[in-house]
Design a protein around this motif. Structure first.
Motif, PDB file in Angstrom:
ATOM      1  N   GLY A 382     -28.958 -28.993 -32.006  1.00  0.00           N
ATOM      2  CA  GLY A 382     -28.387 -28.066 -33.136  1.00  0.00           C
ATOM      3  C   GLY A 382     -27.184 -28.581 -33.925  1.00  0.00           C
ATOM      4  N   PHE A 383     -27.285 -30.066 -33.690  1.00  0.00           N
ATOM      5  CA  PHE A 383     -26.080 -30.516 -34.351  1.00  0.00           C
ATOM      6  C   PHE A 383     -26.313 -31.496 -35.202  1.00  0.00           C
ATOM      7  N   GLU A 384     -25.897 -31.286 -36.580  1.00  0.00           N
ATOM      8  CA  GLU A 384     -26.313 -32.047 -37.550  1.00  0.00           C
ATOM      9  C   GLU A 384     -25.001 -32.765 -38.440  1.00  0.00           C
ATOM     10  N   GLY A 385     -23.949 -32.908 -37.596  1.00  0.00           N
ATOM     11  CA  GLY A 385     -22.752 -33.478 -38.108  1.00  0.00           C
ATOM     12  C   GLY A 385     -22.813 -35.127 -37.893  1.00  0.00           C
ATOM     13  N   ASN A 386     -21.554 -35.657 -37.921  1.00  0.00           N
ATOM     14  CA  ASN A 386     -21.359 -36.989 -37.634  1.00  0.00           C
ATOM     15  C   ASN A 386     -21.485 -37.540 -36.323  1.00  0.00           C
ATOM     16  N   LEU A 387     -22.245 -38.436 -35.826  1.00  0.00           N
ATOM     17  CA  LEU A 387     -22.609 -38.672 -34.472  1.00  0.00           C
ATOM     18  C   LEU A 387     -21.417 -39.198 -33.890  1.00  0.00           C
ATOM     19  N   MET A 388     -20.375 -39.728 -34.714  1.00  0.00           N
ATOM     20  CA  MET A 388     -19.173 -40.042 -33.926  1.00  0.00           C
ATOM     21  C   MET A 388     -17.983 -39.458 -34.133  1.00  0.00           C
ATOM     22  N   ASN A 389     -18.205 -38.067 -34.303  1.00  0.00           N
ATOM     23  CA  ASN A 389     -17.309 -37.015 -34.306  1.00  0.00           C
ATOM     24  C   ASN A 389     -17.977 -35.666 -33.613  1.00  0.00           C
ATOM     25  N   TYR A 390     -18.467 -35.723 -32.451  1.00  0.00           N
ATOM     26  CA  TYR A 390     -19.092 -34.768 -31.922  1.00  0.00           C
ATOM     27  C   TYR A 390     -18.104 -33.762 -31.131  1.00  0.00           C
ATOM     28  N   GLY A 391     -18.122 -32.300 -31.100  1.00  0.00           N
ATOM     29  CA  GLY A 391     -17.259 -31.476 -30.668  1.00  0.00           C
ATOM     30  C   GLY A 391     -17.899 -30.942 -29.253  1.00  0.00           C
ATOM     31  N   GLY A 392     -18.990 -31.347 -28.786  1.00  0.00           N
ATOM     32  CA  GLY A 392     -19.673 -30.545 -27.604  1.00  0.00           C
ATOM     33  C   GLY A 392     -18.709 -30.909 -26.446  1.00  0.00           C
ATOM     34  N   ASN A 393     -18.724 -30.147 -25.626  1.00  0.00           N
ATOM     35  CA  ASN A 393     -17.987 -30.297 -24.190  1.00  0.00           C
ATOM     36  C   ASN A 393     -18.785 -31.204 -23.373  1.00  0.00           C
ATOM     37  N   PHE A 394     -18.321 -32.090 -22.254  1.00  0.00           N
ATOM     38  CA  PHE A 394     -19.021 -32.632 -21.419  1.00  0.00           C
ATOM     39  C   PHE A 394     -19.062 -31.989 -20.106  1.00  0.00           C
ATOM     40  N   THR A 395     -20.220 -31.484 -19.351  1.00  0.00           N
ATOM     41  CA  THR A 395     -20.043 -31.033 -18.165  1.00  0.00           C
ATOM     42  C   THR A 395     -20.001 -31.815 -17.150  1.00  0.00           C
ATOM     43  N   LEU A 396     -18.823 -31.282 -16.092  1.00  0.00           N
ATOM     44  CA  LEU A 396     -18.613 -32.073 -15.050  1.00  0.00           C
ATOM     45  C   LEU A 396     -18.807 -31.423 -13.597  1.00  0.00           C
ATOM     46  N   ILE A 397     -19.051 -30.289 -13.710  1.00  0.00           N
ATOM     47  CA  ILE A 397     -19.448 -29.743 -12.346  1.00  0.00           C
ATOM     48  C   ILE A 397     -20.358 -28.450 -12.985  1.00  0.00           C
ATOM     49  N   ARG A 398     -21.604 -28.256 -12.204  1.00  0.00           N
ATOM     50  CA  ARG A 398     -22.419 -27.179 -12.652  1.00  0.00           C
ATOM     51  C   ARG A 398     -22.641 -26.395 -11.228  1.00  0.00           C
ATOM     52  N   TYR A 399     -23.126 -25.167 -11.406  1.00  0.00           N
ATOM     53  CA  TYR A 399     -23.532 -24.411 -10.309  1.00  0.00           C
ATOM     54  C   TYR A 399     -24.585 -24.710  -9.490  1.00  0.00           C
ATOM     55  N   PRO A 400     -25.814 -25.461  -9.875  1.00  0.00           N
ATOM     56  CA  PRO A 400     -26.897 -26.023  -9.242  1.00  0.00           C
ATOM     57  C   PRO A 400     -26.198 -27.185  -7.991  1.00  0.00           C
ATOM     58  N   GLU A 401     -25.228 -27.698  -8.585  1.00  0.00           N
ATOM     59  CA  GLU A 401     -24.554 -28.502  -7.388  1.00  0.00           C
ATOM     60  C   GLU A 401     -23.923 -27.880  -6.368  1.00  0.00           C
ATOM     61  N   ILE A 402     -23.332 -26.512  -6.526  1.00  0.00           N
ATOM     62  CA  ILE A 402     -22.839 -25.621  -5.470  1.00  0.00           C
ATOM     63  C   ILE A 402     -24.001 -25.286  -4.620  1.00  0.00           C
ATOM     64  N   LEU A 403     -25.229 -24.833  -5.019  1.00  0.00           N
ATOM     65  CA  LEU A 403     -26.351 -24.432  -4.321  1.00  0.00           C
ATOM     66  C   LEU A 403     -27.071 -25.724  -3.304  1.00  0.00           C
ATOM     67  N   LEU A 404     -27.145 -26.794  -4.266  1.00  0.00           N
ATOM     68  CA  LEU A 404     -27.903 -27.871  -3.340  1.00  0.00           C
ATOM     69  C   LEU A 404     -26.937 -28.269  -2.487  1.00  0.00           C
ATOM     70  N   SER A 405     -25.563 -28.698  -2.634  1.00  0.00           N
ATOM     71  CA  SER A 405     -24.461 -28.916  -1.727  1.00  0.00           C
ATOM     72  C   SER A 405     -24.522 -28.005  -0.502  1.00  0.00           C
ATOM     73  N   TYR A 406     -24.560 -26.637  -0.955  1.00  0.00           N
ATOM     74  CA  TYR A 406     -24.471 -25.779   0.459  1.00  0.00           C
ATOM     75  C   TYR A 406     -25.514 -25.946   1.362  1.00  0.00           C
ATOM     76  N   LEU A 407     -26.860 -26.061   0.496  1.00  0.00           N
ATOM     77  CA  LEU A 407     -27.939 -26.386   1.560  1.00  0.00           C
ATOM     78  C   LEU A 407     -27.825 -27.451   2.441  1.00  0.00           C
ATOM     79  N   GLU A 408     -27.585 -28.758   1.688  1.00  0.00           N
ATOM     80  CA  GLU A 408     -27.384 -29.918   2.437  1.00  0.00           C
ATOM     81  C   GLU A 408     -26.591 -30.028   3.318  1.00  0.00           C
ATOM     82  N   ALA A 409     -25.192 -29.215   3.227  1.00  0.00           N
ATOM     83  CA  ALA A 409     -24.127 -29.153   4.069  1.00  0.00           C
ATOM     84  C   ALA A 409     -24.662 -28.312   5.235  1.00  0.00           C
TER      85      ALA A 409
END
Length: 541
Positions: A382-409
């Protein structure tokens, strides 16, 4: 409105405050206080100042400048180092190709930039109590910054082991004489910071505060710390708190989850924040295929591609659906959401072509294109702007990590694994609508351990989690001591002469080296040791 959509001139002035102090480096952070900037003596007056200083703790830099465990490019680099791919210019590759030294700028940047962030946090915590303001808000701010600082200490301890544990702003003399704190003490400090801070953090945030810490975020970081120390029962208990909060979800659309339009998703616990035309990053320029105006700088390895199961839930070694002559057919949908494959992938109306005999700018064998694959995750349709000027966030922690880590633990703690537990964890991740992989039914611990590790690998590829995983699993040597390969170039490898291929016809690419007893840790930067003889180098460097 994003939390970091604040005038950069304000944060530039605040930057002068944090440069007042010292840390474990004699770099530019010890420069004299500029006369045209605010100082600690003139700044800390009221609640407005505190809020600006709080936001400045998150000012990790836009564009090219940030090389921390918070920024998009350098978080992706971690997975390239961990064997998921490489870069044409070799920057992250040099960490795990056997050539790493204490002078290497990449690891040195992680160290110095991370400590600069810690200085910012320390400076905030040193001054916040002096401000007369609402005590509830102040308490939340303090908990937030302590959590942010703990996040960065988690990464320092993960990659360097014993590190200087600095919790207040130091003078130059103090900074240049600190010693390394034993890693177990660092872990204890981080655990305590996160447990205490979580109690004062909000359970949820309004959209206007996107990017700040929540109780769930603090517990998720704590879970990583506990998993790294194999404190399985404690980790399971912490992850259960997040699950029971009923705040987070699994989004149905895996591909669009990494587009700017999804940055308010309830699947995301923590993300670094960016704003187009104001506080932007340049990751799209690196990632996009050259046919789409990018540099195609990062190239996935086939060893990652092999990890994705077939649509029947079996590995490529076991599934009757796998065809070595057509290896990309009948695979987990996340494969093509994660990796662009010649002739099968397209982006913004253009088919990805890496056939070495084509005239495509993305063809195998060109300077930047040396595996024939391209990263698909994070390509924002959905982005059509300057590739060197992007405003999208970068995800550091997602809920799937919680679920998979809980199972592993739970599994590693010796708890009984039931189908109900599988359905509430790993099968929720595999079952999202756009993925819809078969449910896991395996309860044998040895078999399930491999399934969980494979699931984490394919679910979180290029999000910066795999290096941490292979270190704590003790599999780094196995995964990184090998010859890596690229795209399939031929079904007749014995008679293929255009370039080097393995016995199955895949392009032969780089080799990685991991030396047990040395490579588990990165070297302390040589420049730091030259300034401070109290900093003893890690073994082997």
């Amino acid at each position: 409105m994003k939390i970091l959509n604040i005038k950069r001139t304000v944060l530039a002035s605040l930057g002068a405050i944090i440069l007042n102090g010292a840390t474990v480096s004699c770099s530019d952070i010890f420069d004299k206080q500029p006369l045209d900037k605010v100082s600690d003596q003139t700044f800390w007056k009221n609640e407005k100042d505190a809020i600006m200083a709080w936001t400045a703790c998150y000012n990790h830099g836009s564009g090219w400048v940030s090389n921390t465990f918070w920024a998009p490019r350098t978080m992706l680099w971690l997975d390239l180092m961990a064997g998921f791919g490489g870069e044409g210019e070799g920057r992250p590759d040099g960490v795990t190709d056997g050539s790493l030294t204490s002078s290497y700028w990449v690891t040195n940047e992680y160290w110095s930039q991370t400590y600069k962030t810690i200085v910012t946090c320390n400076n905030f915590l040193d001054h916040i109590d002096d401000i007369d303001m609402d005590t509830t808000i102040k308490k939340r701010m303090i908990a937030d910054v302590r959590t942010l600082r703990a996040y960065h200490y988690f990464y320092l301890a993960t990659f360097w082991g014993d590190v200087p544990l600095v919790t207040t702003v130091l003078s130059m003399e103090e900074a240049n004489s600190v010693s390394r704190t034993p890693v177990n003490e660092v872990w204890s400090f981080v655990e305590n910071e996160l447990k205490e801070s979580a109690l004062s953090l909000p359970v949820t945030l309004p959209d206007s505060e996107l990017g700040k810490m929540t109780q769930g975020t603090a517990y998720a970081i704590l879970g990583r710390v506990l998993m790294g120390q194999k404190k399985w029962a404690d980790a399971a208990s912490i992850y259960k708190k997040i699950i029971d909060s009923d705040v987070y979800i699994i989004e149905p659309d895996f591909q669009k989850l990494f587009w700017e339009q999804s940055e308010y998703s309830k699947e995301i616990l923590l993300a670094s924040q960016y704003v187009e035309n104001d506080f932007y990053h340049v990751l799209p320029q690196y990632l996009y295929p050259q046919a789409n105006g990018g540099w195609h700088s990062y190239n996935p390895y086939n060893e990652l591609v092999k990890r994705f199961e077939c649509i029947d839930g079996e590995t490529i070694e076991e599934s009757p659906l796998y065809d070595e002559d057509n290896p990309y057919d009948n695979r987990d949908p996340r494969l093509l959401y994660t990796v662009m494959v010649n002739g099968k992938s397209s982006f913004q109306g253009k088919v990805f072509i890496s056939d070495p005999f084509s005239d495509s700018p993305d063809r195998f064998g060109r300077y930047a294109v040396w595996t024939g694959y391209c990263i698909a995750k994070f390509l924002d349709g959905g982005f059509e702007g300057n590739l060197m000027n992007y405003g999208g966030n970068f995800t550091l922690i997602r809920y799937p990590e919680i679920l998979l880590s809980y199972l592993e633990a739970k599994m590693e703690a010796g708890d009984v694994i039931t189908q109900s537990l599988l359905n509430e964890t790993i099968n929720k991740v595999r079952g999202r609508a756009s993925v819809n992989m078969p449910a896991v039914t395996e309860t044998n611990v040895d078999a399930l351990r491999n399934i969980i590790r494979r699931e984490r690998t394919v679910e979180f590829a290029f999000e910066g989690l795999h290096y941490y995983d292979i270190l704590r699993w003790g599999t780094a040597s196995e995964e990184l001591n090998r010859q890596f390969t690229g795209m399939k170039l031929t079904t007749d490898p014995e008679n293929y002469t255009a370039s080097a291929v393995d016995e199955n016809g895949y392009a032969i690419c780089s080799r990685r080296v991991f030396t047990p007893g040395k490579s588990e840790l990165w070297p302390i930067p040589l420049s730091e040791i030259q300034l401070n003889p109290n900093l003893v180098q890690n073994p082997g460097y």
